[in-house]
Enzyme design. Sequence first.
Site, PDB file in Angstrom:
ATOM      1  N   HIS A  93      22.502 125.568  47.420  1.00 65.62           N
ATOM      2  CA  HIS A  93      23.068 126.888  47.130  1.00 65.62           C
ATOM      3  C   HIS A  93      23.820 126.816  45.799  1.00 65.62           C
ATOM      4  CE1 HIS A  93      25.479 130.507  47.314  1.00 65.62           C
ATOM      5  NE2 HIS A  93      24.662 130.937  48.264  1.00 65.62           N
ATOM      6  N   GLU A 162      17.299 132.893  44.825  1.00 65.92           N
ATOM      7  CA  GLU A 162      18.587 133.569  44.671  1.00 65.92           C
ATOM      8  C   GLU A 162      19.024 133.512  43.206  1.00 65.92           C
ATOM      9  OE1 GLU A 162      21.396 133.750  48.114  1.00 65.92           O
ATOM     10  OE2 GLU A 162      21.325 131.618  47.749  1.00 65.92           O
TER      11      GLU A 162
HETATM   12  P1  PGA Z   1      25.580 137.780  48.657  1.00 65.08           P
HETATM   13  O1  PGA Z   1      25.402 136.200  48.853  1.00 65.08           O
HETATM   14  O2  PGA Z   1      24.692 138.464  49.632  1.00 65.08           O
HETATM   15  O3  PGA Z   1      27.053 138.036  48.907  1.00 65.08           O
HETATM   16  O4  PGA Z   1      25.189 138.073  47.236  1.00 65.08           O
HETATM   17  C1  PGA Z   1      24.133 135.655  49.047  1.00 65.08           C
HETATM   18  C2  PGA Z   1      24.223 134.155  49.097  1.00 65.08           C
HETATM   19  O5  PGA Z   1      25.046 133.584  48.380  1.00 65.08           O
HETATM   20  O6  PGA Z   1      23.494 133.485  49.865  1.00 65.08           O
END
Ligand code: PGA
Length: 241
Positions: A93, A162
């Site tokens: 992450h 992401e």
């Molecule tokens: P968010 O976070 O939905 O608050 O943007 C997503 C994540 O970090 O997995």
Amino acid sequence: MNRILVANWKMNGSIDQFSTYLTDLQNGYSFKNIDLIIAPPFPYINIVKNKIVNKNIFIAGQTMNYLPDGAKTGEVNARMLKDVGSDYVIIGHSECRENRSFDDIDASKTVLSALEKKLKVIFCIGEKKTDSMSNEIIIEQLVCALEGIDKKYSEFIIVAYEPVWSIGTGVTPTPEQVLQKRQIIYATLYNLGFLKTQIIYGGSVTVQNAGSFINNAQIDGFIVGKACMHAGNIIEMLNIL
Ligand code: PGA
């Protein structure tokens, strides 16, 4: 394969909050073809696990160290996550890449260590900013992590795209941009022989924008931070999925 919703609680929550959340969530829970994966902070994993009665709800650790037991204050490894009831672990992450100096070399060792201990992996990739290098960055993150991993693990890995600039900011790429990245990720996985690996999207996903990503970006689900902390949002997102 089932669609996927990962609820990443990050450094939030309490025993009381998780109790209410799981009661609300599981009352009338009727989703059979979706896997809901809840990622609580480490101290709550076992408590949350013991409250889950639905077989489509799973638990994930938010990160792990690839090293065996030893002198690493503050760290946990795959054996420990498995021991307290985790089914999955989130690896790579961006908040861990940033705060724990986790790099691409660690990624491969960590993915392997998790899989060997029978934890499924949610592997996060994403570019820091929207520039012309973004495709190269995500390809490199994928190749570094998966090149040495046996293809037999393909179905036990989920790739979460992401974009870092979208996490927690309320700013998202368009579904078309996510689709373009999804195609690059799919092609890279294909070349590496990972044919059963699913691809999900994360970054400011809300009840309002989830439908448009599902309909237009060919993704298998979401990883959600902020919006996942209300059971009502999760139920709505499961309905959308
Ligand atoms: P968010 O976070 O939905 O608050 O943007 C997503 C994540 O970090 O997995």
